[in-house]
Design an enzyme around this catalytic site. Sequence first.
Site, short mmCIF file in Angstrom:
data_model
loop_
_atom_site.label_atom_id
_atom_site.label_comp_id
_atom_site.label_asym_id
_atom_site.label_seq_id
_atom_site.Cartn_x
_atom_site.Cartn_y
_atom_site.Cartn_z
N GLY A 40 0.88 -1.17 0.00
CA GLY A 40 0.00 0.00 0.00
C GLY A 40 0.91 1.21 0.00
O GLY A 40 1.59 1.46 0.99
N HIS A 41 0.99 1.90 -1.12
CA HIS A 41 1.90 3.05 -1.24
C HIS A 41 1.09 4.33 -1.28
O HIS A 41 0.28 4.54 -2.17
CB HIS A 41 2.76 2.90 -2.50
CG HIS A 41 3.71 1.73 -2.42
ND1 HIS A 41 4.59 1.38 -3.41
CD2 HIS A 41 3.93 0.83 -1.42
CE1 HIS A 41 5.29 0.32 -3.03
NE2 HIS A 41 4.91 -0.03 -1.83
P1 GDP Z 1 5.00 2.82 1.63
O1 GDP Z 1 4.32 1.50 1.66
O2 GDP Z 1 6.46 2.71 1.88
O3 GDP Z 1 4.71 3.63 0.41
O4 GDP Z 1 4.42 3.63 2.87
P2 GDP Z 1 2.88 3.72 3.32
O5 GDP Z 1 2.15 4.57 2.38
O6 GDP Z 1 2.34 2.36 3.57
O7 GDP Z 1 3.02 4.37 4.76
C1 GDP Z 1 3.64 5.58 4.96
C2 GDP Z 1 2.63 6.50 5.64
O8 GDP Z 1 3.29 7.61 6.18
C3 GDP Z 1 1.59 7.05 4.68
O9 GDP Z 1 0.40 7.27 5.38
C4 GDP Z 1 2.21 8.36 4.24
O10 GDP Z 1 1.25 9.32 3.82
C5 GDP Z 1 2.86 8.81 5.52
N1 GDP Z 1 4.07 9.60 5.38
C6 GDP Z 1 5.06 9.52 4.45
N2 GDP Z 1 6.07 10.36 4.76
C7 GDP Z 1 5.71 10.98 5.90
C8 GDP Z 1 6.36 11.92 6.74
O11 GDP Z 1 7.47 12.37 6.51
N3 GDP Z 1 5.69 12.31 7.86
C9 GDP Z 1 4.46 11.83 8.19
N4 GDP Z 1 3.88 12.27 9.30
N5 GDP Z 1 3.84 10.93 7.42
C10 GDP Z 1 4.46 10.51 6.31
P1 IMO Z 2 4.52 -1.86 1.44
O1 IMO Z 2 4.97 -2.00 0.01
C1 IMO Z 2 4.29 -3.58 5.43
C2 IMO Z 2 3.88 -7.94 5.71
C3 IMO Z 2 2.56 -8.46 6.25
C4 IMO Z 2 3.04 -9.75 6.88
C5 IMO Z 2 4.12 -10.23 5.92
C6 IMO Z 2 3.64 -11.24 4.90
O2 IMO Z 2 3.28 -1.08 1.60
O3 IMO Z 2 5.65 -1.41 2.29
P2 IMO Z 2 2.08 -11.15 2.75
O4 IMO Z 2 0.74 -10.54 2.52
O5 IMO Z 2 3.15 -10.63 1.86
O6 IMO Z 2 2.02 -12.65 2.76
O7 IMO Z 2 2.47 -10.75 4.25
O8 IMO Z 2 4.58 -9.08 5.26
N1 IMO Z 2 3.74 -7.02 4.56
C7 IMO Z 2 3.92 -5.70 4.64
N2 IMO Z 2 4.15 -4.89 5.71
N3 IMO Z 2 4.24 -3.05 4.20
C8 IMO Z 2 4.04 -3.84 3.12
O9 IMO Z 2 4.11 -3.37 1.85
C9 IMO Z 2 3.82 -5.22 3.31
N4 IMO Z 2 3.57 -6.25 2.49
C10 IMO Z 2 3.53 -7.35 3.25
O10 IMO Z 2 2.01 -7.58 7.18
O11 IMO Z 2 3.66 -9.49 8.11
MG MG Z 3 2.72 0.56 2.64
#
Ligand code: GDP
Ligand code: IMO
Ligand code: MG
Length: 431
Positions: A40-41
């Site tokens: 989830g990005h």
């Molecule tokens: P990803 O999977 O690496 O793309 O990261 P996620 O989107 O899953 O989680 C990062 C979360 O932190 C998201 O809700 C972003 O909007 C938020 N985020 C990213 N950079 C920052 C930051 O510098 N500060 C804060 N407070 N939130 C951030």
């Molecule tokens: P992004 O790209 C955080 C974790 C799951 C679980 C383990 C295995 O957003 O950083 P799976 O569904 O792959 O079999 O789960 O990996 N996991 C993540 N944790 N960010 C993710 O992706 C993840 N993708 C899988 O929570 O512990």
């Molecule tokens: Mg993520």
Amino acid sequence: MSIDLLLGLQWGDEGKGKIVDYVTNDYDIIARFQGGPNAGHTLEFDGIKHVLHTIPSGIFHKNAINLVGNGVVIDPVIFQKEIKALKKYNIDLKERLFISRKAHLILPTHRLLDAASETAKGKAKIGSTLKGIGPTYMDKTGRNGIRVGDLESENWKAKYRDLAEKHLSMIKYFNVDIQYDLQELENEFFKGVQSLQDLTFIDSENYLSKAIKDKKSILAEGAQGSLLDIDFGTYPFVTSSTTTAAGACTGLGVAPNRIKAVFGIFKAYTTRVGSGPFPTELDDDYGRKMAKVGNEFGATTGRPRRCGWLDLVALKYAIEVNGVTQLMMMKADVLSGFDQLKVATHYEYRGEKIDHLPYSIEADDVKPIYKTLNGWKKDLTKTTKEEQIPQALSEYIGFIEEEVGIPIHLVSVGPDREQTIMREKKSREVV
Ligand code: GDP
Ligand code: IMO
Ligand code: MG
């Protein structure tokens, strides 16, 4: 021309989506190389928040091609939802979003198998996102999978039926109570496949090889994080793909000597969602504050993320395995207002002080040894320039750089594109 790599150095959710979007202006092609809708990005700009699962995070930029590489696993149902969410932005997806014919498909029965396997594991469950990732990669390596390219052949539905039937008998083997309506699941799957077929399928390794010859700039976008890598992560509490730099070679078909910069993204603290060891995890007010201020809930599952101090032992390991050339530190704003900050520099491992990641980092085996640093009070969310950074944060950054030996050239201070500080001097120290 070469290819740059951007990947997460912890247990995922470091903020990869935000940074890929932030740097996309510098690239012609953004290519996802592994993982699937377990990712989830999150991207935020102009007051709107977007969460992408399979589609690369450069999709909002008019001039970039976004490519889903062969190493990715695609769930047509989730993909269709992602496409639908993009509709209002009038992006010409046929021209700007390409899919590798060699990417594997997640079937509805893969998801059911994931659920059956996790249920059967009970307390020992991985904490999977239940998106069918493990079973799909198992079919890939077991040489049973269905690929995007198969959708162009007449007999793919027969192949689908055979594989789905096999999965149904495997689900029985688990002997657990999984409720499902296969008909309904298959209806949405076939609808998803139809919408996928409207997009452009390509032989992506050829496409990239030509792009490199044509001097196009390419950024490979990683999913998950290095500590979730199938080989180098905290096995078995990992995902089923190579999340580290090598995954970009196999997941896109690019040679190692084509890779130039490796951007390593890490949070100023640590989080983990799902099960598995986490030496610096906090079950106290500091941890609760990180979770609250950082809004630490999974972007895919909504589950609360576990929080803890920054772990330099694990970070150094990830830097080594990936050959990181530049670091980007995320969520520095979340640590504002902490009276003190701790950073793990070593582990006590079975009675010995070590500074490397050992085979097991289970709580029985390792205890983190911390260095305590000063906190800062200043709200950083409106900070845009390096000169405005409080002294204690500069010291925090300097300490990390000294310990790991790699420059931090970007500090993120909020979820929005604008809340990003480039450290000009450090930016010039690039490879
Ligand atoms: P990803 O999977 O690496 O793309 O990261 P996620 O989107 O899953 O989680 C990062 C979360 O932190 C998201 O809700 C972003 O909007 C938020 N985020 C990213 N950079 C920052 C930051 O510098 N500060 C804060 N407070 N939130 C951030
Ligand atoms: P992004 O790209 C955080 C974790 C799951 C679980 C383990 C295995 O957003 O950083 P799976 O569904 O792959 O079999 O789960 O990996 N996991 C993540 N944790 N960010 C993710 O992706 C993840 N993708 C899988 O929570 O512990
Ligand atoms: Mg993520």
